[in-house]
Design an enzyme around this catalytic site. Structure first.
Site, short mmCIF file in Angstrom:
data_model
loop_
_atom_site.label_atom_id
_atom_site.label_comp_id
_atom_site.label_asym_id
_atom_site.label_seq_id
_atom_site.Cartn_x
_atom_site.Cartn_y
_atom_site.Cartn_z
CG HIS A 98 41.70 40.07 37.65
ND1 HIS A 98 42.25 41.37 37.73
CD2 HIS A 98 41.27 39.38 38.96
CE1 HIS A 98 41.94 41.39 39.00
NE2 HIS A 98 41.45 40.54 39.83
CD GLU A 167 37.27 40.12 41.19
OE1 GLU A 167 37.56 39.66 42.42
OE2 GLU A 167 38.26 40.44 40.20
P1 13P Z 1 41.22 42.29 46.56
O1 13P Z 1 40.20 41.36 47.49
O2 13P Z 1 42.52 42.75 47.17
O3 13P Z 1 40.45 43.76 46.53
O4 13P Z 1 41.32 41.96 45.19
C1 13P Z 1 40.20 41.23 44.39
C2 13P Z 1 40.65 40.46 43.33
O5 13P Z 1 41.20 41.29 42.48
C3 13P Z 1 40.47 39.23 43.15
O6 13P Z 1 40.69 38.88 42.01
#
Ligand code: 13P
Length: 247
Positions: A98, A167
């Site tokens: 992450h 992400e």
């Molecule tokens: P948000 O949905 O709060 O933007 O976070 C995304 C995330 O980091 C999921 O791993």
């Protein structure tokens, strides 16, 4: 057809006690939907009580995942939790790489690669997060960053199933989303790279994460090639999260 996977990343929120009330509410809302899976990723302490809790045990298609795992097997590594420890409490998924761990805890691709290898030995499905920062995006280097993350993190890795969560760092917790064309381009970049690394299409899922909520879900979901979503903030409330899964 691949299942659609909805992963809740609770980050450092929701204590064991609070989780109990989340589960009670979620259990009342939940209806099993064909071809949909839900994975809840609480903190370690909440994970232990969650996997022991009766609340969600009888519901189909709900699974638990960890948010992190050690890159070491066992031994003198204060504060770490091993893949074998997660396996023992029957955790089925684990988030790795992450961007918050990369940025705040200096995790490198090498460490993430070691973590994935240990998860594979324990039969835990990795949820590998990849994505570019705003700086790399502005330099036009998004693809390059993600390609490098995939090849380094998956170097010499053999897993029968893996989830790749795209992400973009600039979309996490900011209320901004990548556009459908950004997501679509990245999806084909990831798919090609996974094939190049020896994965057949059935072995991997590609998810999107970054400020997903019930209001923007429909437009992101137009990206019909996506296999699901990794959701932070909007997964903390059972009704909000269920509305996303149910949509
Ligand atoms: P948000 O949905 O709060 O933007 O976070 C995304 C995330 O980091 C999921 O791993």
């Amino acid at each position: 057809m691949k299942d659609k996977i909805y992963i809740a990343n609770w980050k450092m929120n929701i204590t064991s006690k609070e989780a109990q009330s989340f589960f009670d509410k979620f259990e009342r809302l939940y209806k099993k939907e064909e071809n949909k899976k839900v994975v809840l990723c609480p903190s370690f302490t909440t994970l232990v009580s969650s996997t022991n809790s009766q609340s969600l045990k009888n519901l189909d298609n709900i699974y638990f995942g960890a948010q992190n795992v050690s890159d070491k097997i066992s031994g003198a590594f204060t504060g770490e939790v091993s893949a074998a420890m997660l396996e023992e409490i029957e955790v089925e998924y684990c988030i790795v790489g992450h961007s918050e761990r990369r940025a705040v805890y200096n995790e490198t691709d090498q460490m993430i690669n070691d973590k994935i290898k240990l998860l594979a030995k324990s039969g835990i499905i990795p949820i590998l997060c990849v994505g570019e920062t705003l700086d790399s995006r502005e330099r036009g280097e998004s693809d390059q960053v993600v390609l490098k993350q995939l090849s380094s993190c998956l170097n010499q890795v053999a897993v029968s199933e893996i989830i790749i969560a795209y992400e973009p760092v600039w979309a996490i917790g900011t209320g901004k989303n990548a556009s459908i064309s950004d997501i679509s381009n990245m999806n084909s970049t990831i798919k090609k790279q996974m094939n190049k690394l020896g994965y057949i299409d059935d072995q991997f899922y590609i998810l999107y994460g970054g400020s997903v909520n019930i209001d923007n879900l429909s437009s992101i979901d137009e990206a019909s090639f996506l296999n699901g979503f990794l959701i932070g903030g909007a997964s903390l409330n059972p009704q909000n999260f269920w509305d996303i899964v149910d949509k």
